[in-house]
Motif scaffolding. Structure first.
Motif, PDB file in Angstrom:
ATOM      1  N   GLU A  44       0.835  -1.200   0.000  1.00  0.00           N
ATOM      2  CA  GLU A  44       0.000   0.000   0.000  1.00  0.00           C
ATOM      3  C   GLU A  44       0.873   1.255   0.000  1.00  0.00           C
ATOM      4  OE1 GLU A  44      -3.984  -1.654   2.309  1.00  0.00           O
ATOM      5  OE2 GLU A  44      -2.789  -0.030   3.161  1.00  0.00           O
ATOM      6  N   ARG A  45       0.278   2.349  -0.481  1.00  0.00           N
ATOM      7  CA  ARG A  45       0.986   3.620  -0.434  1.00  0.00           C
ATOM      8  C   ARG A  45       1.159   4.039   1.022  1.00  0.00           C
ATOM      9  NH1 ARG A  45      -0.353   7.921  -5.027  1.00  0.00           N
ATOM     10  NH2 ARG A  45       0.109   5.990  -6.142  1.00  0.00           N
ATOM     11  N   GLU A  46       2.367   4.481   1.352  1.00  0.00           N
ATOM     12  CA  GLU A  46       2.727   4.795   2.738  1.00  0.00           C
ATOM     13  C   GLU A  46       3.157   6.253   2.856  1.00  0.00           C
ATOM     14  OE1 GLU A  46       6.222   3.285   5.850  1.00  0.00           O
ATOM     15  OE2 GLU A  46       6.514   3.091   3.710  1.00  0.00           O
ATOM     16  N   GLY A  47       2.661   6.938   3.879  1.00  0.00           N
ATOM     17  CA  GLY A  47       3.103   8.296   4.149  1.00  0.00           C
ATOM     18  C   GLY A  47       4.484   8.284   4.778  1.00  0.00           C
ATOM     19  N   VAL A  48       5.415   9.029   4.219  1.00  0.00           N
ATOM     20  CA  VAL A  48       6.799   9.054   4.681  1.00  0.00           C
ATOM     21  C   VAL A  48       7.084  10.288   5.532  1.00  0.00           C
ATOM     22  CG1 VAL A  48       9.207   9.178   3.933  1.00  0.00           C
ATOM     23  CG2 VAL A  48       7.575   7.730   2.684  1.00  0.00           C
ATOM     24  N   SER A  49       6.701  11.446   5.021  1.00  0.00           N
ATOM     25  CA  SER A  49       7.009  12.698   5.699  1.00  0.00           C
ATOM     26  C   SER A  49       6.122  13.783   5.130  1.00  0.00           C
ATOM     27  CB  SER A  49       8.484  13.055   5.481  1.00  0.00           C
ATOM     28  OG  SER A  49       8.819  14.270   6.117  1.00  0.00           O
ATOM     29  N   CYS A  50       5.886  14.823   5.937  1.00  0.00           N
ATOM     30  CA  CYS A  50       5.124  15.962   5.424  1.00  0.00           C
ATOM     31  C   CYS A  50       5.599  17.228   6.124  1.00  0.00           C
ATOM     32  CB  CYS A  50       3.622  15.767   5.590  1.00  0.00           C
ATOM     33  SG  CYS A  50       3.041  15.624   7.273  1.00  0.00           S
ATOM     34  N   ILE A  51       5.298  18.362   5.509  1.00  0.00           N
ATOM     35  CA  ILE A  51       5.762  19.635   6.036  1.00  0.00           C
ATOM     36  C   ILE A  51       4.694  20.698   5.828  1.00  0.00           C
ATOM     37  CG2 ILE A  51       6.911  20.347   3.877  1.00  0.00           C
ATOM     38  CD1 ILE A  51       9.188  21.480   5.712  1.00  0.00           C
ATOM     39  N   ARG A  52       4.544  21.535   6.840  1.00  0.00           N
ATOM     40  CA  ARG A  52       3.599  22.632   6.776  1.00  0.00           C
ATOM     41  C   ARG A  52       4.326  23.863   6.222  1.00  0.00           C
ATOM     42  NH1 ARG A  52       0.294  23.251  12.079  1.00  0.00           N
ATOM     43  NH2 ARG A  52       2.283  23.991  12.924  1.00  0.00           N
ATOM     44  N   ARG A  53       3.796  24.453   5.170  1.00  0.00           N
ATOM     45  CA  ARG A  53       4.461  25.537   4.472  1.00  0.00           C
ATOM     46  C   ARG A  53       4.722  26.745   5.373  1.00  0.00           C
ATOM     47  NH1 ARG A  53       3.823  30.209   1.568  1.00  0.00           N
ATOM     48  NH2 ARG A  53       4.851  30.296  -0.470  1.00  0.00           N
ATOM     49  N   ALA A  54       3.767  27.096   6.223  1.00  0.00           N
ATOM     50  CA  ALA A  54       3.845  28.354   6.962  1.00  0.00           C
ATOM     51  C   ALA A  54       5.029  28.404   7.925  1.00  0.00           C
ATOM     52  CB  ALA A  54       2.545  28.595   7.716  1.00  0.00           C
ATOM     53  N   ASP A  55       5.252  27.287   8.656  1.00  0.00           N
ATOM     54  CA  ASP A  55       6.273  27.343   9.698  1.00  0.00           C
ATOM     55  C   ASP A  55       7.285  26.201   9.631  1.00  0.00           C
ATOM     56  OD1 ASP A  55       4.123  26.079  12.408  1.00  0.00           O
ATOM     57  OD2 ASP A  55       4.738  25.224  10.483  1.00  0.00           O
ATOM     58  N   GLY A  56       7.165  25.332   8.628  1.00  0.00           N
ATOM     59  CA  GLY A  56       8.140  24.264   8.477  1.00  0.00           C
ATOM     60  C   GLY A  56       7.959  23.094   9.433  1.00  0.00           C
ATOM     61  N   THR A  57       6.878  23.082  10.196  1.00  0.00           N
ATOM     62  CA  THR A  57       6.619  21.940  11.075  1.00  0.00           C
ATOM     63  C   THR A  57       6.556  20.678  10.233  1.00  0.00           C
ATOM     64  OG1 THR A  57       5.386  23.308  12.621  1.00  0.00           O
ATOM     65  CG2 THR A  57       5.031  20.943  12.753  1.00  0.00           C
ATOM     66  N   SER A  58       7.238  19.631  10.703  1.00  0.00           N
ATOM     67  CA  SER A  58       7.355  18.428   9.885  1.00  0.00           C
ATOM     68  C   SER A  58       7.034  17.173  10.678  1.00  0.00           C
ATOM     69  CB  SER A  58       8.767  18.333   9.303  1.00  0.00           C
ATOM     70  OG  SER A  58       9.726  18.330  10.336  1.00  0.00           O
TER      71      SER A  58
END
Length: 130
Positions: A44-58
């Protein structure tokens, strides 16, 4: 029209590094969150990482913590995924995607549900093999 274009995949030996890029264009409003997903054959497709544009929270999934680093360059509308100490089990097609919502709680965002993401890139192959 919204476009997400990945680049930077390739073949690398175990222990090696790659940097993936995701160039975003066509958004009426700046994207809120961009995530990196991966899908290996038969999985299955797996979420690896994500980032919020406004403050870089990851956020990082446990299997890549300490090895992968996500970052963004807002001036270039580009998100990067630096992948170090690569392992054979990192082999997959990597996709970047933009969260549909213009706001969501960080608790919800960390779940990285593929259905929450509306725009997807075409994918880039990462192969880790000796």
């Amino acid at each position: 029209q919204v476009q997400l274009v990945e680049s930077g995949g390739g073949l690398v030996q175990p222990g090696g590094s790659l940097r993936l890029s995701c160039a975003a264009s066509g958004f009426t409003l700046p994207y809120f969150v961009i995530g990196w997903f991966r899908q290996a054959p038969g999985k299955e497709r797996e979420g690896v990482s994500c980032i919020r544009r406004a403050d870089g929270t990851s956020y990082y999934t446990d299997s890549v913590k300490g090895r992968f680093t996500i970052s963004r360059d807002n001036a270039k509308n580009t998100v990067y995924l630096q992948m170090n100490s690569l392992k054979p089990e990192d082999t997959a097609v990597y996709y970047c995607a933009s969260l549909r919502a213009t706001w969501a709680s960080w608790v919800s965002i960390q779940r990285m549900r593929p259905n929450d993401y509306g725009y997807w890139g075409q994918g880039t192959q990462v192969t880790v093999s000796s």
